[in-house]
Design an enzyme around this catalytic site. Structure first.
Site, mmCIF file in Angstrom:
data_model
loop_
_atom_site.group_PDB
_atom_site.id
_atom_site.type_symbol
_atom_site.label_atom_id
_atom_site.label_comp_id
_atom_site.label_asym_id
_atom_site.label_seq_id
_atom_site.Cartn_x
_atom_site.Cartn_y
_atom_site.Cartn_z
ATOM 1 C CG ASP A 32 -1.780 1.198 1.347
ATOM 2 O OD1 ASP A 32 -2.696 1.323 0.515
ATOM 3 O OD2 ASP A 32 -1.547 2.034 2.254
ATOM 4 C CD GLU A 42 -2.191 1.733 -3.621
ATOM 5 O OE1 GLU A 42 -3.352 1.938 -4.015
ATOM 6 O OE2 GLU A 42 -1.821 1.955 -2.447
#
Length: 211
Positions: free
Chosen positions: A148, A177
């Site tokens: 994340d 990400e």
């Protein structure tokens, strides 16, 4: 799930997180899990007995083994980019503001939008992240990690994680990400070392995808 032909399951964060009251599991509660408290402890609200650490560990290992026995790999969502409460976080109590990035005035950086950003550029923070991911790979036999907001973590730490984990299992996969987040660092120019899309060539491309 097996009959659908699924080969991999991506679990939402499954370590101990802060927004579910484990003493009130009789009351309907839900959280996505993106509010880390203890990175190396399974989330108690998923266990049959949150107050028995051995039960948490055993049941999560049983879950992973059950999926493996059915030919399904397990991907774990990890959120090392921030913590639930920076002021109350155990490492910041030991060494104030060491685990989290701060500005010159002492305010926490907030590129994550969650009130704080992890200072992965500091040597012992980086080591902790490497050791933590390695722990999940070795102890729980996790097959992959989805990061994340990995754009808030430096690529040297990410490369160190992948090198260590692939010593255990070269088939473990990584993805995350790679967004360019607004974060403060204590080192001049250090923001250029974040694991963002623009630095994809600095990440071991054979080991992971950060897009």
């Amino acid at each position: 799930i097996k009959n659908l032909g699924v080969t991999h399951i991506h679990l939402l964060p499954s370590y101990d997180y802060g927004s579910v009251d484990e003493s009130r599991l009789d009351v309907p509660q839900f959280n996505w899990g993106y509010d880390p408290v203890n990175f190396n402890v399974p989330e108690g609200s998923y266990s049959t007995d949150p107050f028995n650490g051995a039960v948490r560990v055993a049941e999560m290992k049983q879950m992973v083994k059950g999926l493996h026995d059915n030919g399904i790999s397990v991907i774990m969502d990890v959120v090392y980019n921030h913590v639930y409460d920076a002021g109350a976080f155990c490492f910041n109590k030991i060494v104030p503001a060491y685990f989290s990035r701060t500005s010159g005035s002492g305010a926490y950086s907030n590129g994550s939008g969650c009130g704080n950003d992890t200072a992965s550029e500091r040597s012992m923070v980086s080591k902790y992240i490497v050791d933590s991911v390695l722990y999940w790979a070795e102890e729980y036999h996790i097959d992959g990690f989805r990061w994340d907001l990995v754009g808030l973590i430096d690529y040297e730490t990410i490369n160190a994680v992948m090198a260590a984990v692939h010593e255990v299992n070269p088939n473990i996969i990584f993805y995350g990400e790679g967004w360019d987040m607004c974060t403060w660092t204590s080192k001049e120019g250090y923001k250029d070392k974040m694991t963002i899309q623009g630095n994809a060539d600095k990440v071991n491309s054979e080991a992971g995808v950060f897009a």
